[in-house]
Design a protein around this motif. Structure first.
Motif, PDB file in Angstrom:
ATOM      1  N   PRO A  16      15.165 100.689  32.784  1.00  0.00           N
ATOM      2  CA  PRO A  16      13.931 100.572  33.601  1.00  0.00           C
ATOM      3  C   PRO A  16      12.742 100.668  32.758  1.00  0.00           C
ATOM      4  O   PRO A  16      11.745 101.023  33.168  1.00  0.00           O
ATOM      5  CB  PRO A  16      13.896 101.994  34.527  1.00  0.00           C
ATOM      6  CG  PRO A  16      14.485 103.047  33.415  1.00  0.00           C
ATOM      7  CD  PRO A  16      15.405 102.192  32.331  1.00  0.00           C
ATOM      8  N   THR A  17      12.824 100.183  31.718  1.00  0.00           N
ATOM      9  CA  THR A  17      11.762  99.954  30.903  1.00  0.00           C
ATOM     10  C   THR A  17      10.950  98.509  30.319  1.00  0.00           C
ATOM     11  O   THR A  17       9.757  98.533  30.197  1.00  0.00           O
ATOM     12  CB  THR A  17      12.258 100.469  29.412  1.00  0.00           C
ATOM     13  OG1 THR A  17      13.154  99.931  28.643  1.00  0.00           O
ATOM     14  CG2 THR A  17      12.526 102.152  29.679  1.00  0.00           C
ATOM     15  N   VAL A  18      11.678  97.243  30.280  1.00  0.00           N
ATOM     16  CA  VAL A  18      11.350  96.265  29.849  1.00  0.00           C
ATOM     17  C   VAL A  18      11.476  95.135  30.863  1.00  0.00           C
ATOM     18  O   VAL A  18      10.428  94.398  31.392  1.00  0.00           O
ATOM     19  CB  VAL A  18      12.040  95.965  28.531  1.00  0.00           C
ATOM     20  CG1 VAL A  18      11.381  94.663  27.938  1.00  0.00           C
ATOM     21  CG2 VAL A  18      11.280  96.970  27.431  1.00  0.00           C
ATOM     22  N   ARG A  19      12.804  94.914  31.047  1.00  0.00           N
ATOM     23  CA  ARG A  19      12.823  93.763  32.061  1.00  0.00           C
ATOM     24  C   ARG A  19      12.394  94.070  33.506  1.00  0.00           C
ATOM     25  O   ARG A  19      11.991  93.095  34.188  1.00  0.00           O
ATOM     26  CB  ARG A  19      14.535  93.393  32.006  1.00  0.00           C
ATOM     27  CG  ARG A  19      14.908  92.187  33.030  1.00  0.00           C
ATOM     28  CD  ARG A  19      16.369  91.861  32.957  1.00  0.00           C
ATOM     29  NE  ARG A  19      17.195  93.282  32.734  1.00  0.00           N
ATOM     30  CZ  ARG A  19      18.164  93.731  33.618  1.00  0.00           C
ATOM     31  NH1 ARG A  19      18.123  93.041  34.733  1.00  0.00           N
ATOM     32  NH2 ARG A  19      19.145  94.622  33.307  1.00  0.00           N
ATOM     33  N   LEU A  20      12.789  95.223  33.933  1.00  0.00           N
ATOM     34  CA  LEU A  20      12.172  95.892  35.095  1.00  0.00           C
ATOM     35  C   LEU A  20      11.400  97.010  34.971  1.00  0.00           C
ATOM     36  O   LEU A  20      11.529  97.973  34.101  1.00  0.00           O
ATOM     37  CB  LEU A  20      13.329  96.255  36.055  1.00  0.00           C
ATOM     38  CG  LEU A  20      14.196  95.131  36.612  1.00  0.00           C
ATOM     39  CD1 LEU A  20      15.350  95.865  37.467  1.00  0.00           C
ATOM     40  CD2 LEU A  20      13.582  94.031  37.355  1.00  0.00           C
ATOM     41  N   HIS A  21      10.134  96.777  35.466  1.00  0.00           N
ATOM     42  CA  HIS A  21       9.043  97.842  35.361  1.00  0.00           C
ATOM     43  C   HIS A  21       9.877  99.042  36.272  1.00  0.00           C
ATOM     44  O   HIS A  21      10.481  98.918  37.147  1.00  0.00           O
ATOM     45  CB  HIS A  21       7.676  97.797  36.180  1.00  0.00           C
ATOM     46  CG  HIS A  21       6.621  98.458  35.735  1.00  0.00           C
ATOM     47  ND1 HIS A  21       6.553  99.656  36.488  1.00  0.00           N
ATOM     48  CD2 HIS A  21       5.740  98.357  34.994  1.00  0.00           C
ATOM     49  CE1 HIS A  21       5.296 100.191  36.258  1.00  0.00           C
ATOM     50  NE2 HIS A  21       4.734  99.480  35.385  1.00  0.00           N
ATOM     51  N   PRO A  22       9.384 100.431  35.507  1.00  0.00           N
ATOM     52  CA  PRO A  22       9.882 101.506  36.495  1.00  0.00           C
ATOM     53  C   PRO A  22       9.457 101.611  37.879  1.00  0.00           C
ATOM     54  O   PRO A  22      10.433 102.224  38.785  1.00  0.00           O
ATOM     55  CB  PRO A  22       9.435 102.774  35.615  1.00  0.00           C
ATOM     56  CG  PRO A  22       8.531 102.291  34.733  1.00  0.00           C
ATOM     57  CD  PRO A  22       8.752 100.906  34.479  1.00  0.00           C
ATOM     58  N   ALA A  23       8.438 101.155  38.113  1.00  0.00           N
ATOM     59  CA  ALA A  23       7.956 101.210  39.546  1.00  0.00           C
ATOM     60  C   ALA A  23       8.856 100.334  40.522  1.00  0.00           C
ATOM     61  O   ALA A  23       9.508 100.610  41.676  1.00  0.00           O
ATOM     62  CB  ALA A  23       6.751 100.833  39.698  1.00  0.00           C
ATOM     63  N   VAL A  24       9.230  99.255  40.009  1.00  0.00           N
ATOM     64  CA  VAL A  24      10.392  98.412  40.746  1.00  0.00           C
ATOM     65  C   VAL A  24      11.686  98.777  40.824  1.00  0.00           C
ATOM     66  O   VAL A  24      12.247  98.668  41.820  1.00  0.00           O
ATOM     67  CB  VAL A  24      10.134  96.910  40.119  1.00  0.00           C
ATOM     68  CG1 VAL A  24      11.179  95.983  40.713  1.00  0.00           C
ATOM     69  CG2 VAL A  24       8.695  96.348  40.214  1.00  0.00           C
ATOM     70  N   THR A  25      12.113  99.676  39.669  1.00  0.00           N
ATOM     71  CA  THR A  25      13.294 100.020  39.416  1.00  0.00           C
ATOM     72  C   THR A  25      13.357 101.372  40.612  1.00  0.00           C
ATOM     73  O   THR A  25      14.357 101.382  41.248  1.00  0.00           O
ATOM     74  CB  THR A  25      13.380 100.512  38.117  1.00  0.00           C
ATOM     75  OG1 THR A  25      13.577  99.677  37.087  1.00  0.00           O
ATOM     76  CG2 THR A  25      14.945 101.070  38.005  1.00  0.00           C
ATOM     77  N   ALA A  26      12.271 101.892  40.643  1.00  0.00           N
ATOM     78  CA  ALA A  26      12.188 103.142  41.546  1.00  0.00           C
ATOM     79  C   ALA A  26      12.356 102.703  43.097  1.00  0.00           C
ATOM     80  O   ALA A  26      13.005 103.337  44.096  1.00  0.00           O
ATOM     81  CB  ALA A  26      10.991 103.746  41.338  1.00  0.00           C
ATOM     82  N   GLN A  27      11.737 101.458  43.452  1.00  0.00           N
ATOM     83  CA  GLN A  27      11.990 100.934  44.674  1.00  0.00           C
ATOM     84  C   GLN A  27      13.151 100.363  45.070  1.00  0.00           C
ATOM     85  O   GLN A  27      14.011 100.799  45.948  1.00  0.00           O
ATOM     86  CB  GLN A  27      11.118  99.885  44.880  1.00  0.00           C
ATOM     87  CG  GLN A  27      10.822  99.117  46.235  1.00  0.00           C
ATOM     88  CD  GLN A  27      10.151  98.118  46.551  1.00  0.00           C
ATOM     89  OE1 GLN A  27       9.686  97.153  45.700  1.00  0.00           O
ATOM     90  NE2 GLN A  27       9.527  97.670  47.627  1.00  0.00           N
ATOM     91  N   ALA A  28      13.764  99.782  44.101  1.00  0.00           N
ATOM     92  CA  ALA A  28      15.203  99.254  44.362  1.00  0.00           C
ATOM     93  C   ALA A  28      16.400 100.557  44.297  1.00  0.00           C
ATOM     94  O   ALA A  28      17.069 100.650  45.326  1.00  0.00           O
ATOM     95  CB  ALA A  28      15.680  98.514  43.010  1.00  0.00           C
ATOM     96  N   ALA A  29      15.981 101.712  43.525  1.00  0.00           N
ATOM     97  CA  ALA A  29      17.066 102.670  43.783  1.00  0.00           C
ATOM     98  C   ALA A  29      16.742 103.431  44.966  1.00  0.00           C
ATOM     99  O   ALA A  29      17.700 104.042  45.677  1.00  0.00           O
ATOM    100  CB  ALA A  29      16.628 103.681  42.250  1.00  0.00           C
ATOM    101  N   ALA A  30      15.473 103.632  45.457  1.00  0.00           N
ATOM    102  CA  ALA A  30      15.194 104.384  46.596  1.00  0.00           C
ATOM    103  C   ALA A  30      15.881 103.725  47.836  1.00  0.00           C
ATOM    104  O   ALA A  30      16.519 104.322  48.639  1.00  0.00           O
ATOM    105  CB  ALA A  30      13.728 104.390  46.898  1.00  0.00           C
TER     106      ALA A  30
END
Length: 318
Positions: A74-88
């Motif tokens: 969740p650090t480079v290719r995908l921003h952690p905010a976008v990763t959080a939305q996907a995971a939620a």
């Protein structure tokens, strides 16, 4: 009790095939699913790499098993905010049966925007901050964050599960393992190392789940199975940091010309000898793992699931 799960390999199979494998895994008696998250396969022979979040949406309708990414960076290719939305969203789709597995990533997947690929200490620092950001967002509150690596302004997730998504952290070396113990809700690794489990426990993971994965290549002809495992996954036997720093499938293809068949035969359970498969899996049980995930290399998925349902899973320790 030890659970046994199936590891879906996005590098080898398209989205429809992965969903069908998940159905077969549940029917065979596996109790959980891992799914890899890659932009590229490791080599062209593997030949696939679907977008994991789309596949997870399909899995939520196809199976009742819990699902976890193994692992998302969740650090480079995908921003952690976008990763959080996907995971939620995935956790809501799966009715709470979702865990987010995260790691510091590989250049193979993460350098595609042209960003400089940082050294390992910086990657772990970025991962720690990314986990912090995602946990804030899982609250459902509006958050702003101005950190060393990430900025988030007025961000709020409106679709969130009843409970925050658990975040398990992958670690192979000592530093990453200790980070997992300190910040993770659980630990992910790919070798049956009792020392790594103990290090994770000492670093703060006292009662947290430990999960491990391994690859196998079931088949009636052991020599053919070894060749298949070597052709598709010799990358697993590369030494040092090569898996983290090589940038393209073609580089991995060059590197794996140095991996002999014998090394794959020594490290991957191949063929149809039940004891060989049992020994590989129980090594994780003996090392203190709570869940062990197995991935079948190659196309004969039905034969693998029939074999494990009838001969392997019934003999594994609880």
């Amino acid at each position: 009790m030890t659970r046994y799960g199936y590891f879906l390999a996005c590098e080898e199979h398209g989205p429809r095939e992965l969903v069908e494998q998940a159905r077969m895994a549940e029917q065979a008696g596996f109790s959980a699913l891992w799914i890899s998250d890659h932009f590229h396969p490791w080599n062209s022979e593997q030949g696939q790499s679907p977008f994991v979040w789309s596949v997870i949406g399909a899995l939520s309708e196809a199976t009742s098993l819990p699902v976890e990414t193994a692992v998302t960076c969740p650090t480079v290719r995908l921003h952690p905010a976008v990763t959080a939305q996907a995971a939620a969203t995935s956790a809501v789709q799966l009715g709470g049966r979702f865990r987010l597995g995260v790691g510091s990533g590989e250049a193979l997947n993460e350098h595609i925007h042209g960003d400089r690929w940082p050294p390992a200490p910086i990657r772990l620092e970025m991962l720690e901050e990314a986990v912090q950001v995602m946990r804030l967002l899982f609250s459902g509150d509006e958050i702003s964050h101005h950190g060393k690596h990430y900025t988030v302004e007025n961000a709020q997730l409106y679709t969130v599960p009843d409970e925050p998504v658990p975040i398990d952290v992958s670690g192979f070396g000592p530093t990453a393992t200790e980070l997992a113990g300190r910040i993770g809700d659980g630990y992910i690794t790919m070798a049956p190392s009792a020392d790594s489990v103990a290090r994770f426990r000492r670093a703060g993971g006292t009662t947290k789940p430990v999960q491990g994965g391994l690859k196998a290549c079931w088949g009636p002809d052991r020599e053919e199975a070894i060749r298949t495992a070597h052709r598709l996954w010799a990358t697993e036997q590369l030494p040092g940091e090569l898996n983290q720093v090589l940038p393209s499938p073609s580089h991995f293809e060059q590197a794996t010309t140095q991996v002999p068949l014998e090394k794959v035969a020594e490290n991957v359970p191949c063929g149809d000898d039940v004891d060989t498969h049992l020994k590989a899996i129980t090594a994780y049980v003996d090392a203190g793992f709570d869940t062990v995930y197995v991935n079948q290399i190659g196309q004969d998925q039905r034969g693998f699931f029939d074999f494990y349902r009838a001969k392997v899973l019934p003999q594994l320790p609880d």
